[in-house]
Scaffold this motif. Structure first.
Motif: not given
Length: 61
Positions: A33-56
């Motif tokens: 996940l670190y390698k993948i998120s790095g390609v997108f210049h994101m932290t792993v935390q940001d990469f895994l944070d999908f509020p639109e899927k998490d709901g309220p």
């Protein structure tokens, strides 16, 4: 970006990316996940944070 391009950028096997994306790999390693998120210049935390899927946010109660 294609799966092949992502795999090349991560220096990973294309099958690994395909398995993660298809859900075959349910628990990818943090290093992966670190390698993948790095390609997108994101932290792993940001990469895994999908509020639109998490709901309220849930309230305690």
């Amino acid at each position: 970006m294609t799966i092949g391009q992502l795999a090349d950028a991560c220096k990973m096997n294309r099958a690994t990316i395909e398995n993660i994306m298809s859900g075959k790999c349910r628990k990818p390693r943090i290093q992966t996940l670190y390698k993948i998120s790095g390609v997108f210049h994101m932290t792993v935390q940001d990469f895994l944070d999908f509020p639109e899927k998490d709901g309220p946010p849930q309230t305690a109660g």
